[in-house]
Enzyme design. Sequence first.
Site, PDB file in Angstrom:
ATOM      1  N   ASP A   1     -21.744  -7.362  -6.216  1.00 34.26           N
ATOM      2  CA  ASP A   1     -22.071  -8.536  -7.021  1.00 34.26           C
ATOM      3  C   ASP A   1     -20.926  -8.921  -7.953  1.00 34.26           C
ATOM      4  O   ASP A   1     -21.015  -9.931  -8.656  1.00 34.26           O
ATOM      5  CB  ASP A   1     -23.334  -8.272  -7.856  1.00 34.26           C
ATOM      6  CG  ASP A   1     -24.527  -9.080  -7.359  1.00 34.26           C
ATOM      7  OD1 ASP A   1     -24.416  -9.664  -6.263  1.00 34.26           O
ATOM      8  OD2 ASP A   1     -25.555  -9.120  -8.053  1.00 34.26           O
TER       9      ASP A   1
ATOM     10  N   ASP B   1     -37.722  -1.607 -10.001  1.00 31.76           N
ATOM     11  CA  ASP B   1     -38.079  -0.459  -9.177  1.00 31.76           C
ATOM     12  C   ASP B   1     -39.551  -0.073  -9.328  1.00 31.76           C
ATOM     13  O   ASP B   1     -40.299  -0.011  -8.345  1.00 31.76           O
ATOM     14  CB  ASP B   1     -37.163   0.732  -9.503  1.00 31.76           C
ATOM     15  CG  ASP B   1     -36.893   0.873 -10.996  1.00 31.76           C
ATOM     16  OD1 ASP B   1     -37.662   0.322 -11.808  1.00 31.76           O
ATOM     17  OD2 ASP B   1     -35.906   1.544 -11.351  1.00 31.76           O
TER      18      ASP B   1
END
Length: 848
Positions: free
Chosen positions: A304, A448
Site C-alpha cells: 500500500d 480482524d
Amino acid sequence: MAIVHLIVSRGLFSSFSNSIQIPEFAITGRFALPFFLFLCVKCLSHRPFVRKDWERLFPQIDFNHFRFTDNFKIIIQLIWVMFVVQSFRYSDWLLVRQCRWLFDLFRSVFLRCRRLVQLATDIIDNHLKTKGDSEKLIQNTFDIVLYIVLFSLCILCLTVPFSIAAQLVFVSVLALTATLLHGVKGRLPNLLLIVLSLIASCRYIWWRYSSTINWDKDLDLVLGLILLTAETYSWIVLLLSYFQTIWPLNRQPKQLPKDTSKWPEIDLLIPTYNEDLDVVRATVFAAKTVDWPQDKLNIYILDDGKRDDFKHFAEQVGVGYFRRPTNEHAKAGNLNYALERTSGEFVAIFDCDHIPTRAFFQVTMGEFVSDDKLALVQTPHHFFSPDPFERNLSKFRELPNEGNLFYGLIQDGNDMWDATFFCGSCAILRRQPLEEVGGVAVETVTEDAHTALKMHRLGYRSAYLKEPISAGLATDSLSAHIGQRIRWARGMAQIFRVDNPLFGSGLKWQQRLCYLNGMMHFLSGIPRLIFMIAPLAFLLLDAYIIYAPALAILMFVLPHIFHANVANSRIQGKYRHSFWGEIYETVLAWYIAVPTTIALFAPNKGNFNVTQKGGLIQNDFFDWNISKPIIILLCLNLLGFAVGIQRLFDTEFTQTTTVLVNMGWTMYNLIVLGVALSVAAEEKQVRIAHRIDVDYPISFTTRDGHHYTAILKDFSFSGLGMNISPNIELNNNETIRVVLERYGVAESFEATVMFSSHGKVGVALEPMTIEKEKRYIQCTFARSDTWSKWQKSYAEDKPLASLKNLLIVSVEGFRKLVQFGPRPIEIFFDSFVSSLRLIVSYRPRMIG
C-alpha cells in the site's frame, strides 16, 4: 510503676543485679521505659547480662553520645530481638511451647487435608475421563440438581447480613480454604478457587449496593455512585474473565493426509504500508521456505506504500506483488483488494514483520481437513523483540509481557466456547466463509475481530493453537504502543456499537459472553482513572464514597481483593504475574478512555493508524508528553497523602481509621504510578537487528582449516553470539565459517570475528546472496522449536515476590523522574530521600 515495684519486691531485680551493668542514661526518668522493657526480657531469658552485651545487641546506638531518639531505636530493636532474632530462648516459655505445638498440629492437619483434596481431585479427574455414556447421563442429571442447590445456597450466602465478628469468621474460613486449595494440582481446584472468589466478590458487591451509599449528602451520593459504577464494571469483567478462562481447551494439532495431492492451495498474503524493506525481507524468505508443496503455495506482497524497491524485491525472490491505486479502508482494503485477485481455497495472513516457522502449515492445516465448517485457525503473536514495558523496565524474558495473557490463556479459553478471535496476522482463513461475509470487515478499525464475529454469526467455527509457530517485532516505543492500543480500543468500542454481540442472530450465548468481555476490557480507561483518584474524595473533600465503618470496609474489601488475586494467580500465573495488569491499565487509562467514549457515541469517528516497527531510540529520554496524565495523577495522590498525614496529627479529627484506609489506598496508587513512570523513561535502542537468545550446538571452521564445536547463544539478522572453549584463540577481524543446521542439512556462512574474550565470541555476518540469506533465515528464525522454548521459560507467579518486584520498580520510576526532571523536583526528592534515610535508621540491626 506498680509493675516495677512488684519486680523489685519479689527480688527479681536483686537476683540479677550482680550480672547487669546499668548504663548511665538508664537512671534518668525519661529513659525508664525502654530500659524496663529490656530488663524484663533479660530476666525472663535466664541469661547473665553484662555491659558488653549493650554494644552487641544495639549496634546502631552510640552509648557515649546517647540521644533522646535512641529510645525508640531501643524499643524497635527489642521487638526485633524478642520475636525475630531470638537471642534468648523464649521456647522455654510454657505459653510459647503450647502455641508452637498448636501451630505444628495445625500445619500437619492442613497438609493432610491438602493431600486428601489432591487425592479426591485425581480420582474425579480420572473418573470424568473414563466414564461411559450412561454414567455421563446420570452425572449430568446429578450436576443439574447440584447446581440448583448450590445456586440457592449462594444466594443465601451472598445476601444474609453478618455482624462484623461473624463476617470475620466467614472470610477467615474462606481464606483458609483458598490457601488449602492453592497448592493442589489439577483443574478442579481452579474451579473451587473461582467459586470462593465469586462468593467473596458477589457478597462485596451486594454489600456495596445495599449498605454503603449515603443518600443524605449530595456530594457523597454522586461520588459514591461513580465509584460503585466503576466497581460494578470491574466485577462484571471479573465474572466474564472467569467464564472465559474456566477451562482452556489446549487444542492439539491434527494430522494432514499422507497424500500431498489432497492438500489444498494456500494464498499467503503479506500486507505492508510504510515499513522498511529490511523488516519485510525475513518474512518473505521464511514464507518461501515453509514446508508446503510449492505449486500449492502462492506468496504475495501487498504494497500500500507504492514503492518500487518492494516491487523489484518481489521480482527477485519470485513472489507475487499487488499495488492498489487507492488506500481506502487501510489494511482491510489492502487485503480485500488481493482477495479479489487470488483464488486459493485458503488464505494465510502475516503482518510484514511476523516470520513464520517452517512447520506453520503442517501444524495448522490439519484442523481444516477434519472440519468443513471451520473458517479460522489463529496462532499466537509471539514477539522476539521487547515491548516498551519489557525494555524500559529491563524485564525482557523475565516477566510475561502484556500479550502473553491473551495469547497464552484467553484465546485458549475462547477456543473452548468456539469464540476464538481473528487477530489480523499469523492466521489461516477459509476463503468461502470469508467471501460470504464480504471479505475483511471495513466498518471498524479492528477489522480482524469484526471479521471473526461476522463468520461466527453465520455458524462457522474457529480454532486456536497456542503453540508459537511464528514471531515478529513488538512496538518500539511507549508512544507507538499506546497508539496501537488506542486503535484496538476504538475498534472494539465501534463493534460494540455497530454490531453488538449481545444482539443479533447466529451466536451462541457462550460466544456472546466471550466477545462481550473482549470489548469490555477496552472500556477500562474511565474505571481505572476513578480508582486512581477515589481515595482523594475523602482525603481532600471529606466525602464518604463508601458510607460504612472502616473496619467493615476492610472486612468486605480485603476478602474480595484477596480471593480475586489468589484465583487469578493460580489461573493466570504462567501468563501474567500478580498486580502487573493494573500497571498496563494505568499507563493506558487516559489514552483509551477518550477514544472509546467517543466511539460509543459516534462510532464512525477516528482513523486507522499503522503501528510502526523496527525503529531506533538514539538516547535515553523521559517521554514527558505521554506521561502527563501519570504525573497529574501522581501529584493528586501525593497531595491526598500529605493531607492524610496532616489529619493523623489533628487532635480534633476523629476518623483516624478511615484516614489510614484511604492513605493505604493512596499509597498503593503511588506505587503503581511509580512503575508507570519507570515505563515512560525510554531506554536507548540503537540495535537495528534484535538478538534472539538460544542454546543450540553448532560448529565453525577457521581460515587455516581447523574445525571446532560451539554453542550458539544468540542470533540476529546481522550476526551471531556463541560460546567456545577458552583454549581456542580467535583474533578480531578474523574470518570464519559458521556451520548451522537447516532441517538436518549443514549450511555454512561467512562471518567476521568482532570480539573474542574468555570463551565468548561475537561475529558479524558477511553480505549474502538472496539464496544464502533465505537459508540463514531457515537455520535461525524459521526453526520450529525456537519460540516454544521462550514461552516455557517464564517463572510461575508468586504474588508476594511480584509485589516486591513492583515496589523495586516503582522506586526506580521515581528515581528516573528525578533524573530527567527539572531542578525543583530533584531538590524535593533529595529532601524526601534524607527523610527516608532518617526513618530507615530506626530499622533493627543484626546482633554481633
